[in-house]
Write a protein that holds these residues in place. Structure first.
Motif, PDB file in Angstrom:
ATOM      1  N   GLN A   1       0.835  -1.206   0.000  1.00  0.00           N
ATOM      2  CA  GLN A   1       0.000   0.000   0.000  1.00  0.00           C
ATOM      3  C   GLN A   1       0.872   1.261   0.000  1.00  0.00           C
ATOM      4  O   GLN A   1       0.532   2.256  -0.645  1.00  0.00           O
ATOM      5  CB  GLN A   1      -0.928   0.003   1.208  1.00  0.00           C
TER       6      GLN A   1
ATOM      7  N   LYS B   1       2.185   1.739  -3.498  1.00  0.00           N
ATOM      8  CA  LYS B   1       1.088   2.202  -4.357  1.00  0.00           C
ATOM      9  C   LYS B   1       0.815   3.687  -4.104  1.00  0.00           C
ATOM     10  O   LYS B   1       0.625   4.464  -5.044  1.00  0.00           O
ATOM     11  CB  LYS B   1      -0.170   1.376  -4.096  1.00  0.00           C
TER      12      LYS B   1
ATOM     13  N   SER C   1       3.483   5.763  -5.661  1.00  0.00           N
ATOM     14  CA  SER C   1       3.278   5.780  -7.105  1.00  0.00           C
ATOM     15  C   SER C   1       2.188   6.782  -7.494  1.00  0.00           C
ATOM     16  O   SER C   1       2.328   7.517  -8.479  1.00  0.00           O
ATOM     17  CB  SER C   1       2.903   4.375  -7.580  1.00  0.00           C
TER      18      SER C   1
END
Length: 194
Positions: free
Chosen positions: A94, A97, A100
């Motif tokens: 997580q 992510k 990102s």
């Protein structure tokens, strides 16, 4: 001395040239106005996109901060034996992510800001859309002036409009009296006359 004054009484070509030049100017003015409207709408749309991407970027940054805190807690809980390694790896996933998403939203924001710069010709300044109903006319004037001063297409059309204005002046000049100065040499006496 000879002085010759000429004035054309009737010339269909002169009327056609003047009429054509006036129509060309009218067309250019209309195209210029249309382009101004198109570019202004494009600038407003891009400004809204920049605003939206700024909000997304702020949201993603805040989300990343929370997920980092959650990940730090998950690390402590893993070391304490409260959670297993799989749960820790989920938190790490997580975190990656979220990082990102922050990077992606930053790139999208930069792209929209560059689009705004390309359209308006100046960098995006914060436009507080919460107050846009009250101050829209003021912001409209600022953005419109920036566009008129800096957009390449509008500058190009303005130059074309000025060229057409000059063509009208040239065509109109055919109606004005002309004065010619003529110098000639007479071969009989070898003298010059003006």
């Amino acid at each position: 001395y000879d002085l010759v004054l000429r004035q054309a009484l009737y010339s269909p070509a002169m009327f056609s040239k003047l009429s054509s030049a006036k129509l060309g100017l009218e067309r250019e003015v209309l195209q210029y106005q249309q382009l101004q409207g198109q570019v202004f709408l494009e600038a407003i749309s891009t400004a809204l996109q920049v605003y939206k991407h700024r909000l997304f970027h702020k949201f993603n940054q805040a989300n990343l901060k929370l997920i980092k805190q959650y990940h730090d807690i998950a690390k402590i809980r893993l070391e304490s034996g409260i959670i297993n390694k799989m749960d820790f790896l989920k938190s790490k996933s997580q975190l990656y992510k979220a990082e990102s998403l922050v990077l992606q939203s930053e790139i999208e924001l930069d792209n929209e800001q560059q689009n705004y710069l390309n359209i308006v010709g100046v960098e995006y300044q914060n436009i507080n859309l919460d107050k846009i109903k009250v101050k829209f006319t003021e912001k409209y004037k600022v953005i419109k002036n920036q566009i008129l001063a800096n957009n390449f297409q509008i500058k190009s059309h303005k130059i074309a409009e000025n060229i057409n204005k000059n063509n009208v002046k040239i065509a109109r000049a055919n109606y004005y009296p002309k004065a010619d100065f003529i110098a000639k040499q007479t071969s009989d006496e070898g003298s010059y006359s003006f």
